[in-house]
Design a protein around this motif. Structure first.
Motif, PDB file in Angstrom:
ATOM      1  N   HIS A   9       0.860  -1.084   0.028  1.00 34.69           N
ATOM      2  CA  HIS A   9      -0.141   0.145   0.000  1.00 34.69           C
ATOM      3  C   HIS A   9       0.690   1.194   0.102  1.00 34.69           C
ATOM      4  CE1 HIS A   9      -3.104   3.027   1.029  1.00 34.69           C
ATOM      5  NE2 HIS A   9      -2.358   3.376   2.267  1.00 34.69           N
ATOM      6  N   ARG A  12       2.350   1.769  -3.328  1.00 37.81           N
ATOM      7  CA  ARG A  12       1.497   2.293  -4.463  1.00 37.81           C
ATOM      8  C   ARG A  12       1.160   3.692  -4.279  1.00 37.81           C
ATOM      9  NH1 ARG A  12      -1.100  -2.907  -3.344  1.00 37.81           N
ATOM     10  NH2 ARG A  12      -2.728  -1.477  -2.085  1.00 37.81           N
ATOM     11  N   GLU A  13       0.967   3.990  -3.003  1.00 39.13           N
ATOM     12  CA  GLU A  13       0.659   5.375  -2.704  1.00 39.13           C
ATOM     13  C   GLU A  13       1.643   6.303  -2.885  1.00 39.13           C
ATOM     14  OE1 GLU A  13      -2.249   7.053  -1.627  1.00 39.13           O
ATOM     15  OE2 GLU A  13      -2.888   5.155  -2.019  1.00 39.13           O
ATOM     16  N   ASP A  16       1.919   6.798  -6.723  1.00 38.57           N
ATOM     17  CA  ASP A  16       1.034   7.796  -7.155  1.00 38.57           C
ATOM     18  C   ASP A  16       1.273   9.295  -6.709  1.00 38.57           C
ATOM     19  OD1 ASP A  16      -0.492   5.697  -8.470  1.00 38.57           O
ATOM     20  OD2 ASP A  16      -1.767   5.512  -6.636  1.00 38.57           O
ATOM     21  N   ILE A  17       1.800   9.582  -5.656  1.00 38.09           N
ATOM     22  CA  ILE A  17       2.166  10.809  -5.092  1.00 38.09           C
ATOM     23  C   ILE A  17       3.148  11.403  -6.068  1.00 38.09           C
ATOM     24  CG2 ILE A  17       3.229  12.352  -3.386  1.00 38.09           C
ATOM     25  CD1 ILE A  17       1.710  10.220  -1.336  1.00 38.09           C
TER      26      ILE A  17
END
Length: 364
Positions: A9, A12-13, A16-17
């Motif tokens: 998690h 992935r975050e 994306d950021i």
């Protein structure tokens, strides 16, 4: 839980950021006819920061149509697993077509800002050949919009297009045809990209290399494009960018004048619905030309321009009817002249045959 769920998690975050905060770029391809050391060191694409202010909120278009496009884009961005399940490359094609000034380029910018994508604008006329086009595609990255603007003017890629020619072409038409042929020859010297090569690049095996890519073609004349170029599966979503109607006008009025209603709205609604004026022309009339101009002055100027455009359109229609009648008269005249020549030729042949027959009778 930490090693199998939480860490994934976080990764992935974090990714994306990083994508959201990155400096988005607008790319254009370098000329590929002459390669030197500097061109190889720069790569096949040059870029500048992409900072276009267009958004779907400022785009002059029917609100329902805009919402449908936004939903389609969101669905595409979340469909990685779906595309893999059905066996398709994760890409989607959009064909933007309509008259000049209707916001096709603005739509591309709005899409890029909405999706937070980079933009690759391909200049086909400076691509050397099909092989070079594939190499350009290989150097693109995912989360991007791949654009070919005015594709009907870029190269002579539409070998199957139907050209309607009047039988009574005059000298001016012949001159235009010669100029067109000369232009095509120039394209042929500069680029050997073919329709087949372009189709393979955007929809063949090479098209799956980048992932999460939107491909956009724009054109003013959709009927001139080869059907194979714009079929569903290549250009999945056909979006007509039309003349400015009342819903689009209200968006422009809010953008340029910061108003949502006015006494002239009723008259303007009637006029924009029956007059073909591009959003670019409407916006130019709404833009204050000095600090003294207010919304009232700008709207009155728009009303006057709409009235002038309506008169102009009526005169143009009358001229077209007149020209059509003149062409028909010339066609009939030429047809009569050809028929007269044919009859004269036939009569001359009959006279010749009769004379020969008389001579043979005298000899016998």
């Amino acid at each position: 839980m930490i090693t199998t769920t939480y860490v994934d998690h976080v990764l992935r975050e974090g990714k994306d950021i990083g994508l959201r905060k990155r400096e988005r770029k607008l790319y254009t391809n370098n000329q590929s006819h002459v390669f030197d050391y500097s061109s190889w060191s720069k790569g096949r694409w040059s870029s500048v920061p992409f900072d276009h202010p267009a958004t779907f909120e400022t785009l002059a278009m029917d609100p329902e149509k805009k919402e449908a496009i936004k939903k389609d884009l969101i669905r595409f961005s979340k469909a990685k697993d779906y595309y893999r399940k059905v066996g398709k490359a994760w890409k989607r094609g959009y064909l933007l077509f309509g008259p000049p000034g209707t916001g096709k380029s603005t739509m591309i910018a709005a899409m890029a800002n909405f999706m937070n994508y980079d933009v690759y604008e391909l200049e086909l006329t400076i691509v050397k050949d099909n092989s070079d086009l594939k190499k350009l595609m290989l150097e693109t990255k995912g989360k991007s919009i791949f654009v070919v603007e005015d594709i009907d003017c870029s190269l002579d890629l539409t070998g199957q297009r139907k050209k309607k020619k009047d039988e009574d072409e005059d000298d001016d038409d012949d001159d235009e045809e010669e100029e067109e042929d000369a232009s095509k020859k120039k394209w042929k010297r500069e680029s050997t990209v073919t329709l087949s090569g372009l189709l393979n690049a955007i929809d063949g095996l090479w098209s799956s290399c980048s992932g999460e890519m939107i491909i956009v073609f724009t054109t003013n004349f959709v009927d001139d494009l080869d059907p194979a170029l714009i079929r569903r599966g290549r250009m999945d979503n056909h979006i007509e960018m039309s003349y400015c109607r009342f819903e689009a006008f209200k968006v422009l009025a809010k953008n340029y004048l910061e108003i949502e209603s006015h006494d002239l709205y009723g008259e303007i609604e009637r006029m924009v619905e029956e007059t073909d004026m591009s959003p670019a022309d409407v916006a130019e009339n709404l833009m204050p030309k000095s600090e003294e101009e207010d919304a009232d002055i700008c709207l009155k100027r728009l009303v006057k321009s709409l009235e002038e455009e309506k008169v102009k359109a009526r005169k143009l229609a009358e001229e077209n009817i007149k020209k059509k009648a003149e062409r028909e008269a010339r066609r009939k005249k030429k047809k009569a002249e050809r028929e007269a020549k044919r009859k004269k030729k036939k009569a001359d042949e009959e006279d010749t045959n009769k004379e020969e027959s008389d001579e043979e009778g005298e000899e016998s």
